[in-house]
Write an enzyme that holds these catalytic residues in place. Structure first.
Site, PDB file in Angstrom:
ATOM      1  CB  SER A   1     110.663  23.638  25.950  1.00 56.22           C
ATOM      2  OG  SER A   1     110.766  22.683  24.913  1.00 56.22           O
TER       3      SER A   1
ATOM      4  CG  HIS B   1     117.151  12.299  23.679  1.00 56.42           C
ATOM      5  ND1 HIS B   1     116.442  11.699  22.657  1.00 56.42           N
ATOM      6  CD2 HIS B   1     117.192  13.629  23.393  1.00 56.42           C
ATOM      7  CE1 HIS B   1     116.072  12.626  21.778  1.00 56.42           C
ATOM      8  NE2 HIS B   1     116.512  13.798  22.203  1.00 56.42           N
TER       9      HIS B   1
ATOM     10  CG  HIS C   1     108.282  17.441  23.246  1.00 50.42           C
ATOM     11  ND1 HIS C   1     107.030  17.718  22.731  1.00 50.42           N
ATOM     12  CD2 HIS C   1     108.927  18.624  23.339  1.00 50.42           C
ATOM     13  CE1 HIS C   1     106.931  19.017  22.501  1.00 50.42           C
ATOM     14  NE2 HIS C   1     108.063  19.592  22.863  1.00 50.42           N
TER      15      HIS C   1
ATOM     16  CG  ASN D   1     106.335  24.008  24.553  1.00 52.42           C
ATOM     17  OD1 ASN D   1     105.340  24.644  24.215  1.00 52.42           O
ATOM     18  ND2 ASN D   1     107.488  24.571  24.818  1.00 52.42           N
TER      19      ASN D   1
ATOM     20  NE  ARG E   1     103.484  26.891  21.985  1.00 50.49           N
ATOM     21  CZ  ARG E   1     103.193  25.623  21.780  1.00 50.49           C
ATOM     22  NH1 ARG E   1     103.692  24.700  22.598  1.00 50.49           N
ATOM     23  NH2 ARG E   1     102.414  25.248  20.780  1.00 50.49           N
TER      24      ARG E   1
ATOM     25  CG  HIS F   1      97.588   7.838  24.549  1.00 51.43           C
ATOM     26  ND1 HIS F   1      97.213   8.912  23.783  1.00 51.43           N
ATOM     27  CD2 HIS F   1      98.716   7.342  23.961  1.00 51.43           C
ATOM     28  CE1 HIS F   1      98.051   9.066  22.780  1.00 51.43           C
ATOM     29  NE2 HIS F   1      98.961   8.119  22.853  1.00 51.43           N
TER      30      HIS F   1
ATOM     31  CG  HIS G   1     110.887  13.141   5.416  1.00 49.84           C
ATOM     32  ND1 HIS G   1     110.661  14.149   6.326  1.00 49.84           N
ATOM     33  CD2 HIS G   1     111.904  12.396   5.930  1.00 49.84           C
ATOM     34  CE1 HIS G   1     111.503  14.042   7.324  1.00 49.84           C
ATOM     35  NE2 HIS G   1     112.275  12.978   7.124  1.00 49.84           N
TER      36      HIS G   1
ATOM     37  N   GLY H   1     116.405  33.376  19.583  1.00 56.25           N
ATOM     38  CA  GLY H   1     116.570  32.717  20.873  1.00 56.25           C
ATOM     39  C   GLY H   1     117.962  32.121  21.008  1.00 56.25           C
ATOM     40  NE  ARG H   2     122.603  29.943  26.283  1.00 54.40           N
ATOM     41  CZ  ARG H   2     122.905  28.735  26.748  1.00 54.40           C
ATOM     42  NH1 ARG H   2     121.949  27.805  26.827  1.00 54.40           N
ATOM     43  NH2 ARG H   2     124.129  28.441  27.128  1.00 54.40           N
TER      44      ARG H   2
END
Length: 298
Positions: A91, A95, A105, A107, A109, A140, A170, A257-258
């Site tokens: 993962s 920034h 980002h 990930n 898995r 893209h 929201h 998890g940590r």
């Protein structure tokens, strides 16, 4: 022949190594600090964090391989009886210091259970503070090129999935310009186990050259305090999504998890200004106009 979980975990370890080496080269100054950790219930991982680099203000490239008794909350969500689980992956959240360089980002898995259930998941998405159509199209196109190696419909399917997933309900805006997202992908989706594994690995290998190019394009652009103010506001939106909606964050916390590794996605600074409204026709307002679902970038 179906690969075993240990070999999948080992590939993810090597991916972490390759990406960390590549990001250090692209950054030019920063180095990753490594923490090795063990999960009390089984397994562990390697968290690698860079702070105050030449380009990267704060970034994490984390590997984990955890196992043990599946938490009751997850068993209930899957509507299955008691079973052990194994989960491994990489993962990444980066920034940047310069507001013209986008947040990214990724990930990838693999998850399996002792009752035979398994799946792959992952994706890459981009969160520019300032949206530049040329960079968005490049990003893209790289993802589409990867997807097209495995089937002509994957990009459109997984792009829509990303648009729907990385949506801040929201705020009625997307977290960024999307990318691709897939979850619970198995051989039942018109692909064999090995093909799904190959696809997941191809997504993982797409990350470094794509982000290195975006860094190169933007890292030397001048900025002032007004740009940093906008950057901190957009980082605030990133925090809102990850703490309210992100399934990976919730899974990590639900499986004990940590915490430091799970929350490495948080930016070094973020702001929330009451009822902030950018000036019309400003770059900030133009960027907000791109934060919606269904934009056809390629």
């Amino acid at each position: 022949m179906r690969a075993i979980k240990e070999s999948i975990a080992e590939w993810f370890r090597s991916l972490q190594d390759d990406i960390c080496n590549g990001l250090e080269h692209a950054d030019g100054a920063g180095k990753f600090h490594q923490d090795l950790w063990d999960r009390p219930g089984g397994g562990g991982g390697r968290s690698r964090i860079m702070t105050n680099g030449g380009v990267i203000a704060k970034g994490g490239v984390n590997f984990s391989a955890v196992n043990g008794k599946t938490p009751e909350k997850i068993l209930q969500a899957l509507q299955i009886d008691d079973a052990d689980f194994f989960a491994t992956g990489v993962s990444i959240v980066i920034h940047p210091e310069n507001p013209w360089v986008p947040i990214i980002h990724m990930n990838v898995r693999y998850f399996e259970m002792s009752n035979g259930i398994y799946w792959f998941g992952g994706g890459i998405d981009l969160t520019p503070h300032y949206v530049y159509p040329d960079d968005a199209r490049f990003f893209h196109q790289q993802l589409k090129d990867t997807c097209d190696q495995f089937g002509g419909t994957l990009y459109s399917k997984f792009k829509k999935w990303a648009d729907d997933y990385f949506f801040i309900k929201h705020r009625n805006e997307t977290r960024g310009i999307g990318g691709i997202f897939f979850d619970r992908l198995t051989e039942q989706h018109d692909m064999t186990f090995d093909q799904v594994l190959d696809f997941t690995q191809a997504v993982g290998k797409t990350f470094l050259p794509t982000y290195a190019e975006l860094i190169s394009r933007n890292q030397n652009k001048a900025f002032d305090e007004s740009h940093k103010t906008w950057q901190r506001l957009r980082r605030g939106r990133y925090v809102e999504f990850n703490l309210v909606y992100d399934k990976g964050t919730k899974f990590g916390l639900d499986t004990d998890g940590r915490t430091e590794s799970i929350l490495m996605s948080m930016p070094p600074q973020a702001d929330w200004v009451y009822d902030y409204r950018p000036e019309s026709d400003s770059l900030e307002a133009q960027s907000l106009g791109y934060l919606k679902k269904g934009i056809d970038w390629v």
